[in-house]
Scaffold this active site. Structure first.
Site, mmCIF file in Angstrom:
data_model
loop_
_atom_site.group_PDB
_atom_site.id
_atom_site.type_symbol
_atom_site.label_atom_id
_atom_site.label_comp_id
_atom_site.label_asym_id
_atom_site.label_seq_id
_atom_site.Cartn_x
_atom_site.Cartn_y
_atom_site.Cartn_z
ATOM 1 N N PHE A 17 0.837 -1.201 0.000
ATOM 2 C CA PHE A 17 0.000 0.000 0.000
ATOM 3 C C PHE A 17 0.877 1.258 0.000
ATOM 4 O O PHE A 17 0.540 2.264 0.617
ATOM 5 C CB PHE A 17 -0.935 -0.029 1.219
ATOM 6 C CG PHE A 17 -1.656 -1.349 1.359
ATOM 7 C CD1 PHE A 17 -2.756 -1.636 0.551
ATOM 8 C CD2 PHE A 17 -1.222 -2.308 2.255
ATOM 9 C CE1 PHE A 17 -3.417 -2.852 0.646
ATOM 10 C CE2 PHE A 17 -1.884 -3.536 2.366
ATOM 11 C CZ PHE A 17 -2.981 -3.810 1.563
ATOM 12 N N GLY A 41 6.194 -3.035 10.201
ATOM 13 C CA GLY A 41 5.102 -3.250 9.256
ATOM 14 C C GLY A 41 5.615 -3.568 7.865
ATOM 15 O O GLY A 41 5.592 -2.715 6.978
ATOM 16 N N SER A 47 8.006 -2.092 0.842
ATOM 17 C CA SER A 47 8.906 -1.053 1.352
ATOM 18 C C SER A 47 10.270 -1.628 1.706
ATOM 19 O O SER A 47 11.283 -0.917 1.633
ATOM 20 C CB SER A 47 8.293 -0.354 2.571
ATOM 21 O OG SER A 47 7.985 -1.283 3.587
ATOM 22 N N ASP A 66 7.582 -7.468 11.719
ATOM 23 C CA ASP A 66 6.146 -7.670 11.456
ATOM 24 C C ASP A 66 5.733 -8.995 12.104
ATOM 25 O O ASP A 66 6.504 -9.951 12.106
ATOM 26 C CB ASP A 66 5.889 -7.733 9.940
ATOM 27 C CG ASP A 66 4.437 -7.443 9.570
ATOM 28 O OD1 ASP A 66 3.537 -8.031 10.188
ATOM 29 O OD2 ASP A 66 4.221 -6.637 8.655
ATOM 30 N N SER A 119 5.468 -6.024 17.246
ATOM 31 C CA SER A 119 6.501 -4.989 17.177
ATOM 32 C C SER A 119 6.772 -4.354 18.531
ATOM 33 O O SER A 119 7.925 -4.071 18.867
ATOM 34 C CB SER A 119 6.126 -3.932 16.142
ATOM 35 O OG SER A 119 4.961 -3.248 16.526
ATOM 36 N N ASP A 136 5.139 1.923 9.923
ATOM 37 C CA ASP A 136 4.047 1.643 8.979
ATOM 38 C C ASP A 136 3.320 0.370 9.427
ATOM 39 O O ASP A 136 3.005 -0.504 8.633
ATOM 40 C CB ASP A 136 4.613 1.479 7.562
ATOM 41 C CG ASP A 136 3.519 1.427 6.496
ATOM 42 O OD1 ASP A 136 2.411 1.949 6.750
ATOM 43 O OD2 ASP A 136 3.791 0.866 5.419
ATOM 44 N N HIS A 139 -2.772 0.731 12.283
ATOM 45 C CA HIS A 139 -3.186 2.126 12.242
ATOM 46 C C HIS A 139 -4.163 2.513 13.347
ATOM 47 O O HIS A 139 -4.621 3.642 13.396
ATOM 48 C CB HIS A 139 -3.802 2.447 10.882
ATOM 49 C CG HIS A 139 -2.808 2.377 9.760
ATOM 50 N ND1 HIS A 139 -2.050 1.259 9.521
ATOM 51 C CD2 HIS A 139 -2.423 3.280 8.830
ATOM 52 C CE1 HIS A 139 -1.257 1.488 8.488
ATOM 53 N NE2 HIS A 139 -1.462 2.702 8.047
ATOM 54 N N HIS A 164 4.297 6.554 7.793
ATOM 55 C CA HIS A 164 3.413 6.412 6.632
ATOM 56 C C HIS A 164 1.954 6.611 7.033
ATOM 57 O O HIS A 164 1.595 6.437 8.182
ATOM 58 C CB HIS A 164 3.581 5.030 5.982
ATOM 59 C CG HIS A 164 2.994 4.974 4.598
ATOM 60 N ND1 HIS A 164 2.224 3.931 4.149
ATOM 61 C CD2 HIS A 164 3.056 5.872 3.584
ATOM 62 C CE1 HIS A 164 1.851 4.188 2.894
ATOM 63 N NE2 HIS A 164 2.344 5.348 2.530
ATOM 64 N N ASP A 165 1.140 6.985 6.044
ATOM 65 C CA ASP A 165 -0.306 7.151 6.208
ATOM 66 C C ASP A 165 -0.664 8.322 7.121
ATOM 67 O O ASP A 165 -1.569 8.228 7.954
ATOM 68 C CB ASP A 165 -0.955 5.843 6.698
ATOM 69 C CG ASP A 165 -0.672 4.689 5.742
ATOM 70 O OD1 ASP A 165 -0.995 4.834 4.556
ATOM 71 O OD2 ASP A 165 -0.102 3.677 6.178
HETATM 72 MG MG MG Z 1 1.123 2.259 5.183
#
Ligand code: MG
Length: 207
Positions: A17, A41, A47, A66, A119, A136, A139, A164-165
């Site tokens: 993503f 993540g 990534s 992860d 994590s 990342d 969320h 990220h995000d």
């Molecule tokens: Mg992300």
């Protein structure tokens, strides 16, 4: 220095993503950092290819953390679920085989070290100062706060933090990564370096 053709082909074919412009920005930021690098993540390794390529160029390693069971938003019934990453034997998500395939295909198994587990648990026991941290993971607010408490303290002075995000407009996405970004700036310990899409890069300027 850019990705080599193999890394670029594998990165493009890997589920994930992370849009291309944000991946390029992540890679560029890591090229300017000292090692070691660590990401929270990894999912299927998209990534990790970009950061792993930067780690190779910088002569360092990337730890790819992860639990590989997917974040809340990756579970069945949620928007970001992919049935292909469900382990048929257990009925649970398992993205570790996809990560390993990605790293092997990209030729990055000697540079990217998968670390499998929760994590925050790993971060609490971690002892190696980091030059670059990419957050990342999940969320949800509780997950983001747990990663914040476990990992940010490991970034050394002058090191970089990528998040990220980060969506300033709530109609674009959830708030916890944006709120983490805001807490970092408000603390005075971190300063903005770059922004690309929903990627933010900060530098640790305290201690
Ligand atoms: Mg992300």
């Amino acid at each position: 220095m850019a990705l080599n053709p193999t890394e670029r082909r594998v990165a493009a074919a890997t589920k994930g993503f992370l849009p291309d412009d944000e991946a390029e920005a992540l890679h560029a930021a890591a090229l300017a950092a000292d090692g070691p690098f660590l990401e929270v993540g990894s999912y299927c390794g998209r990534s990790a290819v970009w950061l792993g390529a930067a780690a190779r160029t910088r002569g360092t390693v990337l730890f790819a953390v992860d639990h590989h069971r997917g974040s809340e938003e990756n579970q069945p019934g949620w928007e970001w679920h992919d049935p292909e990453v469900v382990d048929l034997a257990s009925g649970r998500m398992d993205t570790l085989p996809f990560l390993r395939r990605t790293l092997a295909a990209a030729g990055l198994e000697d540079v990217v070290v998968p670390v499998v587990g929760p994590s925050a648990t790993i971060g609490r026991a971690w002892a190696t100062p980091l030059g670059f941290l990419f957050v990342d993971g999940g969320h949800g607010d509780d997950v983001v706060r747990a990663d914040e408490a476990a990992w940010l303290r490991h970034v050394r002075h002058g090191g970089l933090l990528a998040i990220h995000d980060v969506f300033p407009d709530p109609t674009d996405g959830g708030r916890p990564p944006f709120e983490l970004y805001r807490r970092c700036l408000a603390s005075g310990a971190w300063h903005d370096v770059a922004a690309t899409g929903s990627l933010r890069v900060l530098r640790r300027t305290d201690r």
